[in-house]
Scaffold this motif. Structure first.
Motif, PDB file in Angstrom:
ATOM      1  N   PHE A 225      -1.401   9.485  12.388  1.00 55.36           N
ATOM      2  CA  PHE A 225      -0.770   8.201  12.744  1.00 55.36           C
ATOM      3  C   PHE A 225      -1.727   7.246  13.451  1.00 55.36           C
TER       4      PHE A 225
ATOM      5  N   ILE B  66      -5.461   5.559   9.591  1.00 53.66           N
ATOM      6  CA  ILE B  66      -4.858   4.715   8.548  1.00 53.66           C
ATOM      7  C   ILE B  66      -5.924   3.806   7.932  1.00 53.66           C
ATOM      8  N   GLY B  67      -6.797   3.245   8.775  1.00 58.01           N
ATOM      9  CA  GLY B  67      -7.864   2.377   8.279  1.00 58.01           C
ATOM     10  C   GLY B  67      -8.827   3.134   7.374  1.00 58.01           C
TER      11      GLY B  67
ATOM     12  N   ALA C 110      -7.234   3.634   4.103  1.00 55.79           N
ATOM     13  CA  ALA C 110      -7.143   2.401   3.313  1.00 55.79           C
ATOM     14  C   ALA C 110      -8.490   2.031   2.701  1.00 55.79           C
TER      15      ALA C 110
ATOM     16  N   ARG D 115       7.954   0.692   3.342  1.00 51.69           N
ATOM     17  CA  ARG D 115       6.567   0.407   3.743  1.00 51.69           C
ATOM     18  C   ARG D 115       6.338   0.805   5.199  1.00 51.69           C
TER      19      ARG D 115
ATOM     20  N   ASN E 166       5.103   2.818   8.547  1.00 50.86           N
ATOM     21  CA  ASN E 166       3.813   3.387   8.930  1.00 50.86           C
ATOM     22  C   ASN E 166       3.731   4.878   8.633  1.00 50.86           C
TER      23      ASN E 166
ATOM     24  N   LEU F  27       3.829   3.199   3.671  1.00 50.50           N
ATOM     25  CA  LEU F  27       2.457   2.680   3.666  1.00 50.50           C
ATOM     26  C   LEU F  27       1.433   3.751   3.272  1.00 50.50           C
TER      27      LEU F  27
ATOM     28  N   GLN G  98      -2.756   4.718  -4.529  1.00 50.83           N
ATOM     29  CA  GLN G  98      -3.785   3.796  -4.997  1.00 50.83           C
ATOM     30  C   GLN G  98      -5.158   4.470  -5.021  1.00 50.83           C
TER      31      GLN G  98
ATOM     32  N   ILE H 137      -0.033   0.180  -7.838  1.00 54.47           N
ATOM     33  CA  ILE H 137       1.111   0.302  -6.935  1.00 54.47           C
ATOM     34  C   ILE H 137       1.830  -1.028  -6.700  1.00 54.47           C
ATOM     35  N   THR H 138       3.148  -0.912  -6.570  1.00 57.19           N
ATOM     36  CA  THR H 138       3.977  -2.028  -6.108  1.00 57.19           C
ATOM     37  C   THR H 138       4.815  -1.497  -4.959  1.00 57.19           C
ATOM     38  N   ILE H 139       4.895  -2.273  -3.887  1.00 63.76           N
ATOM     39  CA  ILE H 139       5.636  -1.814  -2.716  1.00 63.76           C
ATOM     40  C   ILE H 139       6.883  -2.670  -2.520  1.00 63.76           C
ATOM     41  N   VAL H 140       8.023  -2.002  -2.617  1.00 70.17           N
ATOM     42  CA  VAL H 140       9.323  -2.658  -2.484  1.00 70.17           C
ATOM     43  C   VAL H 140       9.821  -2.454  -1.059  1.00 70.17           C
ATOM     44  N   HIS H 141      10.389  -3.490  -0.466  1.00 69.03           N
ATOM     45  CA  HIS H 141      10.937  -3.371   0.886  1.00 69.03           C
ATOM     46  C   HIS H 141      12.221  -4.175   0.989  1.00 69.03           C
TER      47      HIS H 141
END
Ligand SMILES: NC(=O)C1=CN([C@@H]2O[C@H](COP(=O)(O)OP(=O)(O)OC[C@H]3O[C@@H](n4cnc5c(N)ncnc54)[C@H](OP(=O)(O)O)[C@@H]3O)[C@@H](O)[C@H]2O)C=CC1
Ligand SMILES: NC(=O)C1=CN([C@@H]2O[C@H](COP(=O)(O)OP(=O)(O)OC[C@H]3O[C@@H](n4cnc5c(N)ncnc54)[C@H](OP(=O)(O)O)[C@@H]3O)[C@@H](O)[C@H]2O)C=CC1
Lengths: 295, 295
Positions: free
Chosen positions: B124, B129-130, B133, B170, B172, B176, B183, B189-193
């Motif tokens: 976390f 996370i960086g 990514a 999405r 954390n 995400l 990816q 990818i498509t992110i739905v929220h």
């Protein structure tokens, strides 16, 4: 036949630089200090030297002090790290830029990591990317080109929330942070890359297209939903015998075709390009304000 | 009428735990050390206590030593930070978990940040996370539930590269990082929220659907492309007078409808749920190996 509104990055960048100039003056008057930006250049690539010179000029124009170290191509990583450490310590320096690419014998990640997180005006440190990605957190800095893309959308009053945004490209310096920024503003994002099948079908669903693939004229008119907004980050040289240099620069988007379908579009050059330096100055100013607890 | 293959997370988790048990034994035999996992629990939420107990049991079952600190609800941030610092220093502890949610008077970000990056088995920390990514970087740890989702796809031989993946949610901790992982494996990818318009249209394009919205039965059969693979992360209680507890748990995906359209699907419970703890044990083992330079 409709014609898209031109999103004039050059004009917006000028406006932002004027705003920054005023703020720098205010700071100087109030506390006698101006922001400082340090650039480290390694090797003698001509294009890099040009970029560094442009950044220096832009600093001067708004009253930001620029510092510069040019190291020979055969420097060691330790040489570079030494200078980074000095700038990290130097209270007059509020932003540190490592001009990329570094010589091939250097570990880019190691060097970028050495830049103090609160002087990383490029926003490339993985911690800054992580903070950008996490919903309840704020990065110290957002990378300049991605921030410039969003700033253009804002200044042209383009709604992001709830819109479908397709980002072409997923690089650390453009595609990825642009995607994270658009998602932060509640766009529904799709990220297209070189392994994506049928990219045109996907791009055609977008209300907002941000292209950062580095492929000249890849996005054709038929890829674009009528009324879409296009931010073209690509800067690609193509042969042009009529140009004195023998080439000219175009974007990723076929501009003439796109103009007939999109509602707004950034030209190349004169779109995102000028915004990058403006955002660098803006990040440096913000950093100085934070360091000096000004405002 | 077709019926989707059931992706059996319980069975896969058991297999992974068996694998871990063998590796822990090997480590013990070779260097006389076993991995250690520390959990910090603040306050007396019943659900949190149950989770902590389950983690402890899971550790015991594979030979990982578990450490536990339970602090009263009215502890200060400094109390928690003190214990984190101790565990950070303790060479027997290779992973540190802060059971969430923390009491409301505590600054969650500050506390999570205090966990040493190389013991952050939950993944976390924003730096993790960086690193996840950024394309050319590797995180120290990938969050357990997202890693479990991908592991299920892998173990069932489902192709990710080039596929359209739609992630619903999405957050954390799930949406995400799942998106970033997919990816990394070259999905588009498509992110739905919650701000996404027409989610059903978008979800219908997906070859792989990962739902982590926390909305019971939101994804209907009509949202699913025939042959799609579904990973349902949602765990939602719904009233059920026939159950002794008065409720039962369902996923985000309407299972009965989805079974008729999808090619494969995780059940709730018994899908992603059991994978989370298995991945936590796996992260702890990896951490111990790294710290002890074993293998
Ligand atoms: N100030 C400015 O205006 C700036 C402009 N630029 C320009 O932006 C462009 C992108 O730069 P950068 O991000 O550094 O480039 P990179 O080469 O690092 O990344 C390009 C991305 O585009 C993807 N891509 C490549 N070809 C295709 C294709 N045919 N279809 C779909 N996706 C594709 C790649 O996919 P994959 O990941 O699968 O390889 C990759 O993610 C360049 O033209 C660059 O000059 C860059 C920085 C600043
Ligand atoms: N081990 C396991 O199996 C685990 C299971 N879970 C379960 O997974 C689910 C999600 O958990 P978590 O990520 O923590 O939840 P959060 O509540 O933090 O996030 C939910 C996400 O779903 C989005 N969302 C909510 N409603 C809708 C909607 N109607 N349409 C589209 N998107 C929507 C939200 O959008 P927005 O961002 O706009 O608010 C948000 O991004 C829960 O059911 C949880 O119990 C969680 C962790 C572990």
């Amino acid at each position: 036949e409709t014609s898209a509104k031109v999103i004039d990055g050059k004009a917006v960048a000028k406006q932002i630089k004027d705003e920054i100039k005023i703020e720098v003056l205010k700071m100087k008057d109030a506390i006698g200090v101006v922001p400082g930006l340090a650039v480290i250049l390694v090797g003698d690539r001509k294009d890099s030297a040009t970029y560094v010179r442009n950044k220096k000029k832009a600093c001067e124009a708004v009253g930001i002090t620029s510092y510069e170290i040019c190291l020979p191509e055969d420097s060691t990583e330790e040489d570079v790290l030494k200078h980074i450490a000095d700038y990290n310590e130097n209270p007059k320096v509020h932003g540190i830029l490592i001009q990329l690419p570094l010589p091939r014998h250097m570990d880019e990640a190691r060097i970028l990591n050495a830049v103090s997180i609160d002087k990383d005006v490029d926003g490339f440190h993985p911690l800054n990317i992580g903070l950008l990605a996490k919903r309840d957190r704020e990065p110290f800095f957002v990378s300049c080109t991605p921030k410039g893309c969003i700033e253009l959308l804002h200044r042209y009053g383009i709604t992001i929330k709830g819109k479908r945004a397709v980002i072409i490209g997923r690089s650390n310096i453009v595609g990825l942070p642009v995607s994270l920024l658009l998602q932060r503003e509640d766009a529904t994002i799709t990220i297209v890359h070189s392994r994506t099948e049928n990219p045109e079908e996907i791009v055609r669903q977008a209300d907002i297209i941000v292209s950062a693939a580095g492929k000249a004229n890849m996005v054709r008119g038929s890829w674009i939903k009528p009324g879409a907004v296009i931010i073209d980050v690509g800067i690609n040289p193509i042969d042009d015998p009529e140009s004195p240099r023998g080439y000219r620069l175009v974007g990723d988007v076929c501009y003439d075709e796109a103009c007939k379908v999109a509602s707004a579009i950034t030209p190349v050059p004169g779109g995102v390009g000028p915004m990058t330096i403006a955002m660098l100055l803006s990040n440096t100013l913000d950093s100085a304000k934070r360091a000096l607890k000004f405002e």
